[in-house]
Enzyme design. Structure first.
Site, PDB file in Angstrom:
ATOM      1  N   SER A 269       5.073   3.341  -2.761  1.00 56.03           N
ATOM      2  CA  SER A 269       4.004   4.019  -3.501  1.00 56.03           C
ATOM      3  C   SER A 269       4.568   5.323  -4.045  1.00 56.03           C
ATOM      4  O   SER A 269       5.706   5.691  -3.743  1.00 56.03           O
ATOM      5  CB  SER A 269       2.815   4.290  -2.588  1.00 56.03           C
ATOM      6  N   LYS A 270       3.749   6.013  -4.820  1.00 55.23           N
ATOM      7  CA  LYS A 270       4.188   7.260  -5.455  1.00 55.23           C
ATOM      8  C   LYS A 270       4.697   8.269  -4.440  1.00 55.23           C
ATOM      9  O   LYS A 270       5.499   9.121  -4.749  1.00 55.23           O
ATOM     10  CB  LYS A 270       3.018   7.901  -6.201  1.00 55.23           C
ATOM     11  N   ARG A 271       4.180   8.186  -3.214  1.00 50.80           N
ATOM     12  CA  ARG A 271       4.515   9.213  -2.219  1.00 50.80           C
ATOM     13  C   ARG A 271       5.876   9.021  -1.563  1.00 50.80           C
ATOM     14  O   ARG A 271       6.386   9.922  -0.945  1.00 50.80           O
ATOM     15  CB  ARG A 271       3.436   9.266  -1.124  1.00 50.80           C
ATOM     16  N   ASP A 272       6.442   7.812  -1.675  1.00 50.39           N
ATOM     17  CA  ASP A 272       7.676   7.637  -0.902  1.00 50.39           C
ATOM     18  C   ASP A 272       8.884   7.227  -1.730  1.00 50.39           C
ATOM     19  O   ASP A 272       9.658   6.375  -1.332  1.00 50.39           O
ATOM     20  CB  ASP A 272       7.448   6.688   0.276  1.00 50.39           C
ATOM     21  N   TYR A 292       2.728  12.740 -13.783  1.00 49.73           N
ATOM     22  CA  TYR A 292       3.909  12.232 -13.082  1.00 49.73           C
ATOM     23  C   TYR A 292       5.088  12.227 -14.042  1.00 49.73           C
ATOM     24  O   TYR A 292       4.944  11.839 -15.194  1.00 49.73           O
ATOM     25  CB  TYR A 292       3.647  10.805 -12.591  1.00 49.73           C
TER      26      TYR A 292
END
Ligand code: GLU
Length: 511
Positions: A269-272, A292
């Site tokens: 996901s965007k967080r990792d 982003y």
């Protein structure tokens, strides 16, 4: 069916920015189409109006263009024989309703009039009865308001009165559904696992389940490659093909593995992404204005980006890693796509860019670097910049690192690394720099070999170990303690500038 012309589609829903997982699905489709001399189609699946995001479609088109994986048919790429390619427009033409009606007529679909409250109550009842996964299916539909439980008259009355309804697939109660997936082999699911999917919504829009089947058939799609998240719906799709009598037209299925977090635990996901982008291009989400950064704007080459992506879940059968798009087209095969998810590797992703950076000519790099130099107020000839790129590129992963790695090739450094001065600057080393300046001033050639020889000879003459003054001399010329080969730097900036820098240093640090 085996001999069908290869026609594949990328069918995103414009529900947000296309992330790299989506780009990979498009890439696999593209490579497969090109390999077989087939068609690659872009279809926009915009039937869920509640999830529509403005700008998403344009973003998808621009992303595919940047990646160099352009469809030859479809939205944004020129209409082909099956236009329109936007499902909302196809709906207007009544394309989907015909098929839903056909299913109703054949007794394989039915009208359901249940309200949201009634559906909620059903779910609660089933939860209270400890049903593990409550769903509208062969059992629960018997207690609901649909054309299977109501009389023909009642149904007619409701329809005539314009009562909202959906059309649901009538899934049989206990039947084995088998289908073949190119990546997974035979898959067998019992129909009791499958719910009575909504095919047509109360707003008249088809759901994905109906719409993609109709379109795949009408657009003569030979292979449907899509994300693994669609695997659980595939049994319902098999039933729809069967009930429509379209099994012979069904594309071969291939469910692509997920891209996993770097540690392998769960979907990426965007967080990792460890600071790397999730999106190919900058994306600003109009829903919450979050923005982003894209691979493009981070300085990635599109060739590096797709080369990295293709190896997430596929391999050419050996250890080859760097492959041009043409090579990928030659080598690509669906059989070499793994079943297991593929871990995203941020370091390897940067490494790919470095490999492509090294493949560029110094002139190509200069073309990319020159606009950045301009932003720093530097005007230099292309010839000079290309020579500078040759020196700088070794350590870089991205052209946007070039300035930091080699600013001293373009401007006289205004400061000198204090730690090195602290350690190395003393009366003896100062005198050495003074003497070296005089010796260098006498040179008629400033070629790297000449200045290097001059440095060594001067050290010898003054009786100082080169190791005592080497780093200091670098700092005198560049201001900083690391960088490309020093004598190459001096050759590039030339005698006058080198001597000027030595004068500046001697003046500034007078002992
Ligand atoms: N609209 C679907 C999605 O965005 C397409 C799935 C498919 O390729 O069939 O995931």
């Amino acid at each position: 069916m085996e001999n069908k012309r290869v026609r594949v589609r990328f069918a995103p829903s414009p529900t947000g920015g296309l992330h790299m997982g989506g780009v990979r699905v498009a890439l696999f489709n593209y490579l497969f189409a090109k390999k077989h001399g087939g068609d690659f189609i872009l279809r926009i699946e915009d039937t869920d109006q509640t999830r529509f995001v403005a700008g998403a479609e344009e973003y998808i088109i621009n992303s595919l263009k940047w990646c160099g994986i352009e469809p030859n048919e479809g939205v944004g790429f020129g209409d082909g024989p099956h236009a329109p390619y936007r499902q909302s427009e196809r709906k207007e033409l009544g394309i989907y309703k015909k098929y839903a009606d056909k299913l109703i007529e054949g007794g394989h679909a039915y009208y359901a009039f249940d309200t949201t409250e009634e559906l909620d109550e059903m779910r609660k009842r089933m939860e209270a009865a400890k049903v593990a996964a409550p769903q509208y299916n062969a059992v629960s539909r018997q207690n609901m308001r649909n054309s299977l439980t109501l009389s023909e008259d009642e149904v007619k009355k409701l329809l005539d009165a314009g009562t909202p309804y959906v059309i649901r697939l009538k899934v049989p109660r206990n039947e084995e559904i088998r289908f073949h997936d190119i990546i997974r082999g035979w898959v067998v699911v019992n129909s009791s696992q499958v719910d009575d999917k909504v095919l047509l919504k109360s707003d008249g829009m088809p759901t994905y389940h109906l719409a993609h089947i109709v379109d795949d058939v009408e657009m003569k799609i030979s292979h449907a490659m899509r994300g693994e998240e669609w695997l659980p719906s595939a049994p319902a799709h098999i039933l729809i093909y069967r009930y429509l009598g379209l099994e012979a037209e069904m594309p071969q299925l291939a469910h692509l593995p997920l891209i996993l977090k770097p540690d392998g635990h769960g979907k990426l996901s965007k967080r990792d992404t460890s600071g790397l982008p999730m999106f190919p291009l900058n994306w600003q989400d109009p829903r919450d204005n979050s923005s982003y950064v894209g691979y493009k704007e981070s300085g990635f080459f599109p060739e590096a980006f797709i080369n990295m992506l293709v190896l997430l879940g596929w391999n050419p059968g050996d250890n080859k890693e760097i492959m041009s798009k043409d090579e990928l087209i030659q080598l690509f095969s669906l059989e070499r796509i793994n079943k297991a998810g593929a871990k995203f590797d941020p370091e390897k992703t940067k490494w790919f860019n470095q490999q492509y950076l090294r493949k560029k000519t110094d002139e190509e790099l200069a073309d990319i670097f020159m606009p950045m130099l301009k932003e720093h107020g530097v005007e230099a000839s292309k010839d000079f910049v290309a020579k500078a790129c040759k020196l700088i590129k070794e350590k870089a992963h991205f052209v946007n690192e070039f300035w930091l790695l080699g600013f001293f090739l373009f401007e006289t450094p205004s400061s000198h690394d204090a730690a090195v001065l602290e350690k190395r600057l003393n009366a003896q080393s100062y005198a050495f720099i003074e003497e070296l300046k005089n010796e260098l001033s006498d040179l008629s050639s400033f070629a790297a070999a000449e200045t290097e020889a001059c440095f060594k000879a001067t050290a010898e003459k003054t009786g100082i170990a080169p190791g005592q003054v080497m780093q200091l001399f670098r700092v005198v010329i560049t201001g900083v303690s690391g960088g490309p080969a020093l004598y190459e730097i001096m050759e590039l900036i030339g005698k006058e500038e080198s001597i000027k820098r030595m004068d500046f240093f001697l003046e500034k640090n007078k002992i």
